[in-house]
Scaffold this motif. Structure first.
Motif, mmCIF file in Angstrom:
data_model
loop_
_atom_site.group_PDB
_atom_site.id
_atom_site.type_symbol
_atom_site.label_atom_id
_atom_site.label_comp_id
_atom_site.label_asym_id
_atom_site.label_seq_id
_atom_site.Cartn_x
_atom_site.Cartn_y
_atom_site.Cartn_z
ATOM 1 N N GLN A 165 36.830 -32.770 15.724
ATOM 2 C CA GLN A 165 37.981 -33.846 15.513
ATOM 3 C C GLN A 165 37.631 -34.918 14.678
ATOM 4 N N LYS A 166 36.548 -35.287 14.888
ATOM 5 C CA LYS A 166 36.112 -36.577 14.102
ATOM 6 C C LYS A 166 35.632 -36.135 12.660
ATOM 7 N N THR A 167 35.508 -34.845 12.445
ATOM 8 C CA THR A 167 35.118 -34.324 11.095
ATOM 9 C C THR A 167 36.200 -34.240 10.161
ATOM 10 N N TYR A 168 37.339 -33.490 11.006
ATOM 11 C CA TYR A 168 38.266 -33.211 10.065
ATOM 12 C C TYR A 168 39.607 -34.188 10.173
ATOM 13 N N ASN A 169 39.715 -35.136 11.085
ATOM 14 C CA ASN A 169 40.888 -36.120 11.542
ATOM 15 C C ASN A 169 40.262 -37.468 11.328
ATOM 16 N N PRO A 187 37.780 -42.558 6.730
ATOM 17 C CA PRO A 187 36.388 -42.949 6.189
ATOM 18 C C PRO A 187 35.947 -44.106 6.977
ATOM 19 N N SER A 188 34.334 -44.026 6.969
ATOM 20 C CA SER A 188 33.805 -45.375 7.781
ATOM 21 C C SER A 188 32.569 -45.710 7.197
ATOM 22 N N MET A 189 32.335 -47.124 7.509
ATOM 23 C CA MET A 189 31.368 -47.432 6.640
ATOM 24 C C MET A 189 30.004 -47.480 7.605
ATOM 25 N N TYR A 190 30.171 -46.974 8.902
ATOM 26 C CA TYR A 190 29.275 -47.032 9.911
ATOM 27 C C TYR A 190 29.343 -45.432 10.630
ATOM 28 N N ASP A 191 28.155 -45.101 11.304
ATOM 29 C CA ASP A 191 28.246 -43.937 11.909
ATOM 30 C C ASP A 191 28.932 -44.172 13.286
ATOM 31 N N ASP A 192 29.964 -43.423 13.207
ATOM 32 C CA ASP A 192 30.775 -43.448 14.540
ATOM 33 C C ASP A 192 31.104 -42.277 15.034
ATOM 34 N N ALA A 193 30.219 -41.562 15.088
ATOM 35 C CA ALA A 193 30.112 -40.019 15.574
ATOM 36 C C ALA A 193 30.452 -40.160 16.988
ATOM 37 N N PRO A 194 31.055 -39.078 17.670
ATOM 38 C CA PRO A 194 31.122 -38.937 19.126
ATOM 39 C C PRO A 194 29.656 -39.288 19.893
ATOM 40 N N LYS A 195 29.942 -39.857 21.053
ATOM 41 C CA LYS A 195 28.824 -40.005 21.911
ATOM 42 C C LYS A 195 28.639 -39.024 22.792
ATOM 43 N N PRO A 196 27.834 -38.138 22.918
ATOM 44 C CA PRO A 196 27.679 -36.820 23.818
ATOM 45 C C PRO A 196 27.300 -37.527 25.098
ATOM 46 N N THR A 197 27.699 -37.027 26.208
ATOM 47 C CA THR A 197 27.757 -37.297 27.588
ATOM 48 C C THR A 197 26.213 -36.980 27.982
ATOM 49 N N PRO A 198 25.787 -37.372 28.973
ATOM 50 C CA PRO A 198 24.432 -36.973 29.616
ATOM 51 C C PRO A 198 24.235 -35.346 29.587
#
Length: 177
Positions: free
Chosen positions: A119-123, A126-137
């Motif tokens: 979802q983040k990759t295709y939708n 652009p971002s100036m910082y790493d805003d990748a989804p955070k995985p749950t434990p």
């Protein structure tokens, strides 16, 4: 001057030695055609990672002579079924990743965290910082498994070659009438 020539000759010898050492490996991988199971695993991976969207991304980043041609090609690409994209890319991708890697990465992209990454990759914009989804434990535990780590390492190494195969497909589609 003599020293420069010696250095040049030594460099050529080193490069040719490396090329000769790598030749059997390259020849061995090129000669081995992927089996049906490996092609099927690659097809499943392409479907899980939504390769049709990657195709649109690559096409969008390609250069066109003018805006009308770009729009015309994107409209043409919209009519290409996702299954055709998977079928045409499955064999080339099967040569790039092992069946085990394809199966493991398919499992990843079908997981809840993998879907967030897609979802983040295709939708995502652009971002100036790493805003990748955070995985749950629980997702972190899955990402730490040796099978996933090995598959992800192989997949990341193959990613540029996969993108090249997508570019080749985009080029073929652009030339087709």
């Amino acid at each position: 001057m003599k020293a420069l020539k010696l250095l040049a000759v030594a460099g050529l010898m080193a490069i040719s030695t490396l090329a000769l050492a790598a030749a059997p490996v390259a020849a061995g991988t090129a000669a081995a055609a992927p089996g049906a199971a490996q092609v099927k695993a690659a097809y499943d991976l392409l479907a899980a990672m939504q390769a049709e969207k990657l195709t649109r991304t690559v096409a969008g980043g390609s250069k066109f002579p003018n805006e009308q041609q770009r729009l015309a090609f994107m409209a043409k690409l919209d009519k290409v079924p996702a299954t055709e994209v998977y079928n045409r890319l499955a064999a080339p991708v099967a040569k790039l990743v092992s069946a085990e890697t394809a199966v493991e990465m398919t499992r990843f992209y079908q997981s809840s965290y993998g879907r967030k990454v897609l979802q983040k990759t295709y939708n995502g914009g652009p971002s100036m910082y790493d805003d990748a989804p955070k995985p749950t434990p629980a997702e972190k535990a899955e990402l730490a498994k040796p099978a996933y780590m090995k598959a992800d390492k192989e997949f990341q190494a193959a990613r540029p070659a996969i993108r090249h195969e997508v570019f080749v497909l985009v080029s073929e589609l652009a030339k087709a009438k």
